[in-house]
Motif scaffolding. Structure first.
Motif, PDB file in Angstrom:
ATOM      1  N   LEU A  11      -4.556  83.003  54.702  1.00  0.00           N
ATOM      2  CA  LEU A  11      -3.374  83.392  55.359  1.00  0.00           C
ATOM      3  C   LEU A  11      -3.477  82.997  56.854  1.00  0.00           C
ATOM      4  O   LEU A  11      -4.717  83.232  57.486  1.00  0.00           O
ATOM      5  CB  LEU A  11      -3.679  85.238  55.487  1.00  0.00           C
ATOM      6  CG  LEU A  11      -2.606  85.709  56.472  1.00  0.00           C
ATOM      7  CD1 LEU A  11      -0.971  85.505  56.169  1.00  0.00           C
ATOM      8  CD2 LEU A  11      -3.028  87.374  56.568  1.00  0.00           C
ATOM      9  N   ARG A  38       3.720  72.345  45.261  1.00  0.00           N
ATOM     10  CA  ARG A  38       3.870  73.700  45.576  1.00  0.00           C
ATOM     11  C   ARG A  38       4.623  74.529  45.094  1.00  0.00           C
ATOM     12  O   ARG A  38       5.870  73.878  44.758  1.00  0.00           O
ATOM     13  CB  ARG A  38       3.654  73.894  47.269  1.00  0.00           C
ATOM     14  CG  ARG A  38       5.026  73.485  47.927  1.00  0.00           C
ATOM     15  CD  ARG A  38       5.069  73.486  49.393  1.00  0.00           C
ATOM     16  NE  ARG A  38       6.277  73.078  49.963  1.00  0.00           N
ATOM     17  CZ  ARG A  38       6.382  72.797  51.487  1.00  0.00           C
ATOM     18  NH1 ARG A  38       5.460  73.128  52.150  1.00  0.00           N
ATOM     19  NH2 ARG A  38       7.431  72.455  51.882  1.00  0.00           N
ATOM     20  N   ALA A  40       6.803  78.110  45.956  1.00  0.00           N
ATOM     21  CA  ALA A  40       7.369  79.324  46.552  1.00  0.00           C
ATOM     22  C   ALA A  40       7.832  80.394  45.763  1.00  0.00           C
ATOM     23  O   ALA A  40       8.101  80.052  44.394  1.00  0.00           O
ATOM     24  CB  ALA A  40       8.216  79.174  47.741  1.00  0.00           C
ATOM     25  N   PRO A  88       6.452  79.118  58.168  1.00  0.00           N
ATOM     26  CA  PRO A  88       6.449  80.249  57.241  1.00  0.00           C
ATOM     27  C   PRO A  88       7.070  79.555  55.951  1.00  0.00           C
ATOM     28  O   PRO A  88       6.674  80.088  55.070  1.00  0.00           O
ATOM     29  CB  PRO A  88       7.683  81.269  57.924  1.00  0.00           C
ATOM     30  CG  PRO A  88       7.086  81.115  59.176  1.00  0.00           C
ATOM     31  CD  PRO A  88       6.964  79.575  59.702  1.00  0.00           C
ATOM     32  N   GLU A  89       8.063  78.795  56.088  1.00  0.00           N
ATOM     33  CA  GLU A  89       8.293  78.033  54.935  1.00  0.00           C
ATOM     34  C   GLU A  89       7.490  77.112  53.835  1.00  0.00           C
ATOM     35  O   GLU A  89       7.807  76.750  53.123  1.00  0.00           O
ATOM     36  CB  GLU A  89       9.663  77.158  54.944  1.00  0.00           C
ATOM     37  CG  GLU A  89       9.341  76.220  56.385  1.00  0.00           C
ATOM     38  CD  GLU A  89       9.979  76.701  57.560  1.00  0.00           C
ATOM     39  OE1 GLU A  89       9.658  78.002  57.813  1.00  0.00           O
ATOM     40  OE2 GLU A  89      10.761  76.109  58.401  1.00  0.00           O
ATOM     41  N   THR A  91       5.020  78.869  52.889  1.00  0.00           N
ATOM     42  CA  THR A  91       4.186  79.566  52.192  1.00  0.00           C
ATOM     43  C   THR A  91       4.500  79.331  50.657  1.00  0.00           C
ATOM     44  O   THR A  91       5.483  79.058  50.267  1.00  0.00           O
ATOM     45  CB  THR A  91       4.590  81.061  52.441  1.00  0.00           C
ATOM     46  OG1 THR A  91       4.209  81.395  53.789  1.00  0.00           O
ATOM     47  CG2 THR A  91       4.175  81.879  51.417  1.00  0.00           C
ATOM     48  N   ALA A  92       3.546  79.113  49.893  1.00  0.00           N
ATOM     49  CA  ALA A  92       3.432  78.759  48.428  1.00  0.00           C
ATOM     50  C   ALA A  92       2.296  79.000  47.865  1.00  0.00           C
ATOM     51  O   ALA A  92       1.377  78.914  48.698  1.00  0.00           O
ATOM     52  CB  ALA A  92       4.194  77.600  48.344  1.00  0.00           C
ATOM     53  N   LEU A 121      -3.097  79.770  46.712  1.00  0.00           N
ATOM     54  CA  LEU A 121      -2.015  80.436  47.512  1.00  0.00           C
ATOM     55  C   LEU A 121      -2.313  80.485  49.115  1.00  0.00           C
ATOM     56  O   LEU A 121      -3.288  80.531  49.883  1.00  0.00           O
ATOM     57  CB  LEU A 121      -2.109  81.825  47.525  1.00  0.00           C
ATOM     58  CG  LEU A 121      -0.955  82.724  48.263  1.00  0.00           C
ATOM     59  CD1 LEU A 121       0.374  82.168  47.939  1.00  0.00           C
ATOM     60  CD2 LEU A 121      -1.272  84.345  47.940  1.00  0.00           C
ATOM     61  N   VAL A 122      -1.290  79.905  49.854  1.00  0.00           N
ATOM     62  CA  VAL A 122      -1.167  79.731  51.320  1.00  0.00           C
ATOM     63  C   VAL A 122      -0.071  80.350  51.809  1.00  0.00           C
ATOM     64  O   VAL A 122       1.055  80.349  51.307  1.00  0.00           O
ATOM     65  CB  VAL A 122      -0.659  78.123  51.713  1.00  0.00           C
ATOM     66  CG1 VAL A 122      -0.876  77.967  53.368  1.00  0.00           C
ATOM     67  CG2 VAL A 122      -2.078  77.347  51.247  1.00  0.00           C
ATOM     68  N   THR A 123      -0.391  81.406  52.765  1.00  0.00           N
ATOM     69  CA  THR A 123       0.594  82.418  53.217  1.00  0.00           C
ATOM     70  C   THR A 123       0.609  81.950  54.770  1.00  0.00           C
ATOM     71  O   THR A 123      -0.381  82.314  55.521  1.00  0.00           O
ATOM     72  CB  THR A 123       0.259  83.813  52.848  1.00  0.00           C
ATOM     73  OG1 THR A 123       0.009  83.990  51.507  1.00  0.00           O
ATOM     74  CG2 THR A 123       1.291  84.653  53.414  1.00  0.00           C
ATOM     75  N   VAL A 124       1.938  81.868  55.350  1.00  0.00           N
ATOM     76  CA  VAL A 124       2.160  81.800  56.787  1.00  0.00           C
ATOM     77  C   VAL A 124       2.910  82.790  57.292  1.00  0.00           C
ATOM     78  O   VAL A 124       4.142  83.153  56.849  1.00  0.00           O
ATOM     79  CB  VAL A 124       2.703  80.172  57.010  1.00  0.00           C
ATOM     80  CG1 VAL A 124       2.634  79.940  58.536  1.00  0.00           C
ATOM     81  CG2 VAL A 124       1.733  79.154  56.287  1.00  0.00           C
ATOM     82  N   SER A 125       2.067  83.285  58.123  1.00  0.00           N
ATOM     83  CA  SER A 125       2.976  84.610  58.991  1.00  0.00           C
ATOM     84  C   SER A 125       3.391  84.148  60.099  1.00  0.00           C
ATOM     85  O   SER A 125       3.096  83.221  60.930  1.00  0.00           O
ATOM     86  CB  SER A 125       1.926  85.514  59.181  1.00  0.00           C
ATOM     87  OG  SER A 125       0.989  85.075  60.148  1.00  0.00           O
TER      88      SER A 125
END
Length: 126
Positions: A11, A38, A40, A88-89, A91-92, A121-125
Motif C-alpha cells: 500500500l 496487471r 485491476a 490510484p489507477e 492499483t492492481a 498486489l499494489v494498492t495506491v491510495s
C-alpha cells in the motif's frame, strides 16, 4: 519449466515510488523475454511493460511511459518494475510473465507468455 515469484507489492500513497521484483527459477531465463502485466478489480489483465532476453528491447503501455521502468539482472535471474509517481489507477495485482523466446510474438497479448507468477498486489491510495 520456469517458475516465477513476485514480491514488493503493498500500500502506497499517490505520488510515491515502489519497486516490484520477480525471481525466476528453472528454465533458460537469459533467453526469455519477460513482462509485467496487471489486473485491476473487475478488469481484464493488461500488459504493462516488457523486456527482451538480452535487455536491449523494451515496450511500455502508454499510461506508464515515463513513470515505470522495467529492468532485469540475468545473473540474479530477476526482473524488476520500478514504479514512480504512482496513481490510484495503478492499483492492481501485478503479474510477472515469461516467454519462450528472446522476443515475444507480440508484447501485449497474454498468449505470448508461457510462464506466470502468482501476482503481487499494489494498492495506491489518493
Amino acid at each position: 519449466q520456469v517458475y516465477l515469484v513476485e514480491s514488493g507489492g503493498g500500500l502506497v500513497q499517490a505520488g510515491a515510488s515502489l519497486k516490484l521484483s520477480c525471481t525466476a527459477s528453472g528454465g533458460s531465463f537469459n533467453t526469455s523475454a519477460m513482462a509485467w502485466f496487471r489486473q485491476a478489480p473487475g478488469k481484464a489483465r493488461e500488459f504493462v511493460a516488457g523486456l527482451s532476453g538480452s535487455g536491449g528491447g523494451t515496450m511500455y503501455e502508454e499510461s506508464v511511459k515515463g513513470r515505470f521502468t522495467i529492468s532485469r539482472d540475468n545473473a540474479e535471474r530477476r526482473v524488476y518494475l520500478q514504479m514512480n509517481t504512482v496513481k490510484p489507477e495503478d492499483t492492481a495485482v501485478y503479474y510477472c510473465a515469461g516467454a519462450n523466446s528472446p522476443y515475444p510474438e507480440t508484447w501485449f497479448s497474454r498468449r505470448a507468455y508461457t510462464y506466470w507468477g502468482q501476482g503481487t498486489l499494489v494498492t495506491v491510495s489518493s
